[in-house]
Design an enzyme around this catalytic site. Structure first.
Site, short mmCIF file in Angstrom:
data_model
loop_
_atom_site.label_atom_id
_atom_site.label_comp_id
_atom_site.label_asym_id
_atom_site.label_seq_id
_atom_site.Cartn_x
_atom_site.Cartn_y
_atom_site.Cartn_z
N CYS A 91 -104.62 6.61 71.06
CA CYS A 91 -102.73 7.39 71.19
C CYS A 91 -102.85 6.30 72.60
CB CYS A 91 -103.40 8.79 71.17
SG CYS A 91 -101.03 9.99 72.42
N ARG A 94 -101.10 9.76 75.69
CA ARG A 94 -101.65 10.37 76.33
C ARG A 94 -101.01 10.59 77.97
NH1 ARG A 94 -107.38 8.45 74.92
NH2 ARG A 94 -106.75 6.70 75.16
N TRP A 265 -93.25 11.69 70.75
CA TRP A 265 -92.04 11.12 69.80
C TRP A 265 -92.60 10.35 69.79
CZ3 TRP A 265 -92.05 13.71 75.29
CH2 TRP A 265 -92.62 13.11 76.05
N GLU A 270 -93.54 1.95 66.20
CA GLU A 270 -94.15 2.34 65.24
C GLU A 270 -93.16 2.38 63.66
OE1 GLU A 270 -94.88 5.69 67.47
OE2 GLU A 270 -96.66 6.44 65.93
N1 ARG Z 1 -97.94 6.07 63.29
C1 ARG Z 1 -96.93 6.80 63.12
C2 ARG Z 1 -95.79 6.97 61.41
O1 ARG Z 1 -95.02 5.62 62.03
C3 ARG Z 1 -97.17 7.70 63.55
C4 ARG Z 1 -98.35 8.48 64.66
C5 ARG Z 1 -97.93 9.63 65.30
N2 ARG Z 1 -97.29 8.81 66.27
C6 ARG Z 1 -96.66 9.53 67.36
N3 ARG Z 1 -95.72 8.50 68.29
N4 ARG Z 1 -97.25 10.77 67.86
O2 ARG Z 1 -95.11 7.49 61.03
#
Ligand code: ARG
Length: 403
Positions: A91, A94, A265, A270
């Site tokens: 992560c 953090r 968030w 992602e």
């Molecule tokens: N990578 C995942 C997604 O696109 C989410 C993982 C957790 N991500 C976060 N920013 N806490 O759905």
């Protein structure tokens, strides 16, 4: 084997023994739990600069000898969950581990209640767009019965419908769980859409898998548009605001909590680079590049790079405009290095996995790219549940690397 049979087999493996029988830890199991518990209590006392942990350790030992398990105090649980985040080497976000809100729902074991609490979690974490990092902790495993489990990989996921020709409508990452939901009687979208929110799949200790619809008003979503390209909104892309992972378990001081949905968030890559961009997911790069007037005839004009950048721009722009917390990979990389420096000042080694920390866009333009990290496993921590039986081992292997 049908998905329903697979799920039943999975349920069977979870159902270890009926409730009401005496605890069944082996002497070695008890010794291990005693050691993990003691180590955790010592860490808790030392990081809080509290003195004399002996009393609490004696109490815990007593409880373990009598019942085969022990109950964390609310403060121990909250600290354990926060440190599990701090120890999550994949992560990048953090820096804010201390701010994690912990919803203590350890008395909840029933599937309906779990689903209802999941919905409350989404509302409280969504907070009208000012996303709050949050975890809900359901009942732990006990020697006389396993805790409940959430089978959905996140509280909110979009369906992926397998079509005749082999293509998937929606999110291919969720094709297996969509097939299971349909098999269990979920009607699916009518007609099947690209962004249909799946029901939540829950399994109480040893019971069957049950489905629970998430009310639409608990699902914060953003329609994706671009600050300059007016055609972009017409692609009909959208994404949800709260990424709440629900297929991992939490280990604190030897106690295993199998259902602990938690969220932070989103970072734009992602969604832009991966969820909507990956060839094995929504595969939008060719669509966007074509609208941009780029030739797809060869890779050498870098149409993928250009399309990916614009998709990330669109995600950031749309979330910000909707008043929903989001961050970008440049900002988050700088924050991550701040986090490392801060951990070092506290005399703590911080585990990190380079291949997960480095963002999937503009990698070498972020400072996290240009160094190496130590990676190691330490508890408290989160671990991914073994995939339920309906998932093929091959896709599970892949899952480990791509999520
Ligand atoms: N990578 C995942 C997604 O696109 C989410 C993982 C957790 N991500 C976060 N920013 N806490 O759905």
């Amino acid at each position: 084997m049908s998905p329903a049979e697979a799920a039943a087999g999975f349920a069977g493996r979870l159902a270890s023994r009926p409730a009401g029988q005496p605890p069944s830890r082996t002497p070695a199991g008890v010794a291990e739990l005693l050691a993990s518990a003691e180590q955790f209590i010592l860490q808790f006392y030392s990081e809080h600069q509290l003195r004399a942990p002996e009393r609490r350790i004696r109490q815990v030992r007593h409880e373990i000898r009598a019942s085969g398990t022990y109950r964390h105090t609310p403060d121990e649980l909250a600290y354990g969950a926060r440190v599990a985040w701090r120890n999550s080497s994949r992560c990048i976000g953090r820096l804010y581990w201390r701010s994690l809100r912990v919803r203590d729902r350890r008395d909840v074991i029933g599937a309906d209640e779990i689903a209802a609490e999941g919905v409350k979690h989404l509302r409280e974490a969504g907070n009208d767009g000012r996303i709050r990092p949050m975890i809900t902790v359901f009942a732990p495993d006990a020697p006389w019965r396993p805790g409940p489990r959430i089978l959905s990989s996140q509280l909110i996921r979009y369906a992926g419908y397998q079509t005749e020709g082999g293509a998937v409508t929606g999110d291919p990452a969720n094709a297996d769980v969509t097939a299971l939901a349909l098999d269990l009687g979920w009607p699916g979208g009518r007609p099947p859409g690209r962004f249909d929110v799946l029901p939540l799949l829950v399994q109480e200790a040893g019971g069957p898998v049950t489905m629970h619809q998430i009310p639409g008003d608990a699902v914060l979503e953003v329609a994706i548009e671009h600050p300059e390209f007016s055609w972009f909104a017409g692609l009909g892309l959208r994404w949800y605001a709260v990424p709440a992972i629900s297929d991992m378990f939490l280990v604190v001081g030897g106690i295993r909590y199998p259902a602990v949905p938690f969220n932070g968030w989103y970072m734009c890559t992602e969604i832009g680079s991966r969820d909507l961009g990956d060839a094995g997911r929504y595969a939008q790069l060719p669509v966007i590049a074509a609208h941009m007037g780029l030739s797809l005839a060869s890779d050498t004009n870098l149409w993928k790079d250009k399309a990916m950048t614009e998709l990330n721009v669109a995600v950031l722009h749309s979330f910000s405009r909707a008043g929903i917390t989001i961050t970008d990979h440049h900002t988050e990389s700088v924050r991550f290095l701040q986090h490392l420096a801060r951990e070092e000042r506290h005399g703590r080694a911080c585990p990190a996995d380079w291949s997960w920390i480095v963002p999937p866009a503009a990698s070498s333009a972020t400072p996290v790219f240009h160094r190496l990290y130590q990676d190691f496993d330490q508890t408290p921590n989160f671990y991914r549940h073994p995939a339920p039986a309906w998932q093929q081992p091959a896709s599970d292997d892949l899952h480990e690397y791509v999520d």
